[in-house]
Design a protein around this motif. Structure first.
Motif, PDB file in Angstrom:
ATOM      1  N   GLY A 231      35.522  41.997  45.167  1.00 52.67           N
ATOM      2  CA  GLY A 231      36.145  42.985  46.053  1.00 52.67           C
ATOM      3  C   GLY A 231      36.478  42.394  47.420  1.00 52.67           C
ATOM      4  N   LEU A 232      35.556  41.612  47.965  1.00 54.26           N
ATOM      5  CA  LEU A 232      35.805  40.955  49.256  1.00 54.26           C
ATOM      6  C   LEU A 232      36.945  39.951  49.154  1.00 54.26           C
ATOM      7  CD1 LEU A 232      32.166  40.322  50.539  1.00 54.26           C
ATOM      8  CD2 LEU A 232      33.842  41.905  51.500  1.00 54.26           C
ATOM      9  N   ALA A 233      36.967  39.200  48.043  1.00 52.67           N
ATOM     10  CA  ALA A 233      38.023  38.209  47.854  1.00 52.67           C
ATOM     11  C   ALA A 233      39.389  38.876  47.740  1.00 52.67           C
ATOM     12  CB  ALA A 233      37.737  37.354  46.614  1.00 52.67           C
ATOM     13  N   ILE A 234      39.447  40.000  47.023  1.00 53.69           N
ATOM     14  CA  ILE A 234      40.712  40.728  46.883  1.00 53.69           C
ATOM     15  C   ILE A 234      41.174  41.248  48.233  1.00 53.69           C
ATOM     16  CG2 ILE A 234      41.756  42.840  45.918  1.00 53.69           C
ATOM     17  CD1 ILE A 234      40.022  42.294  43.376  1.00 53.69           C
ATOM     18  N   THR A 235      40.267  41.806  49.013  1.00 54.29           N
ATOM     19  CA  THR A 235      40.602  42.320  50.338  1.00 54.29           C
ATOM     20  C   THR A 235      41.085  41.196  51.240  1.00 54.29           C
ATOM     21  OG1 THR A 235      38.970  44.085  50.117  1.00 54.29           O
ATOM     22  CG2 THR A 235      39.698  43.571  52.350  1.00 54.29           C
ATOM     23  N   ALA A 236      40.402  40.053  51.209  1.00 58.36           N
ATOM     24  CA  ALA A 236      40.783  38.915  52.045  1.00 58.36           C
ATOM     25  C   ALA A 236      42.128  38.340  51.622  1.00 58.36           C
ATOM     26  CB  ALA A 236      39.704  37.836  51.987  1.00 58.36           C
TER      27      ALA A 236
ATOM     28  N   ALA B  33      47.328  37.401  52.687  1.00 60.79           N
ATOM     29  CA  ALA B  33      47.227  35.940  52.797  1.00 60.79           C
ATOM     30  C   ALA B  33      48.363  35.319  52.018  1.00 60.79           C
ATOM     31  CB  ALA B  33      45.887  35.464  52.245  1.00 60.79           C
ATOM     32  N   GLU B  34      48.755  34.132  52.416  1.00 61.39           N
ATOM     33  CA  GLU B  34      49.873  33.457  51.751  1.00 61.39           C
ATOM     34  C   GLU B  34      49.452  32.782  50.453  1.00 61.39           C
ATOM     35  OE1 GLU B  34      52.272  31.059  54.314  1.00 61.39           O
ATOM     36  OE2 GLU B  34      52.036  32.457  55.968  1.00 61.39           O
TER      37      GLU B  34
END
Length: 187
Positions: A151-156, A160-161
């Motif tokens: 979930g954190l990775a998806i949000t981050a 992002a490019e």
């Protein structure tokens, strides 16, 4: 005397920063003799650093400590409190009271027991958090931790490019490994 006791440090400095009173616990902690009367704060800190007694100074630079302490301890009338570690390993909660006439009263209460309890609580808390995130057998992140991290990775990754890539691996017939060799081997 009400001001004596090994768990309480008491000192009084005059407006010229000379130590005019120190109880026996303070004198013992700083290895002061009775004839060390009216020693200044600067002399006391240098004595403590030289003899490795009294307050442990972070970074071992007594002159820098003195400069920082002088700025704080005589900046404004009133009280300030802070924790101090002594060379003998004890921890004290120190309260300095700067009076309007420039005199400074210092009282330290031994909080060594509380500090060790606090450190034990923090260590236990860290262990519980670690155990809640990891599988006990494999040491790998459990499903809950993996999903939270995803979930954190998806949000981050949003905005992002660099695209986010997630790979899942499915092992066919894995149930047979568990059935034949047991769940511990399967894990």
């Amino acid at each position: 005397c009400a001001l004596d006791g090994k768990h309480t440090l008491v000192a009084i400095y005059d407006s010229s920063d000379r130590l005019v009173f120190a109880n026996s616990a303070f004198r013992h902690a700083f290895q002061l003799r009775r004839d060390d009367s009216e020693i200044t704060f600067v002399d006391l800190v240098m004595h403590a650093a030289l003899h490795r007694c009294g307050t442990r100074i972070e970074g071992e630079d007594a002159l820098a400590f003195i400069a920082r302490a002088q700025d704080r301890r005589r900046a404004n009338p009133g009280q300030r409190s802070f924790a101090a570690e002594l060379f003998d390993g004890r921890w004290f909660w120190m309260t300095e009271t700067l009076l309007d006439n420039g005199w400074l009263a210092v009282v330290g209460s031994d909080v060594s027991q509380l500090r060790s309890t606090d450190e034990a609580w923090i260590a236990a808390h860290d262990r519980v958090i670690q155990e809640a995130r990891l599988d006990v057998l494999t040491g790998l992140a459990n499903r809950r931790h993996t999903m939270a991290s995803l979930g954190l990775a998806i949000t981050a990754a949003q905005g992002a490019e660099t695209p986010l890539t997630v790979a899942l691996v499915d092992l066919d017939h894995f149930k047979r490994i568990n059935d034949v060799h047991g769940h511990a081997a399967g894990d």
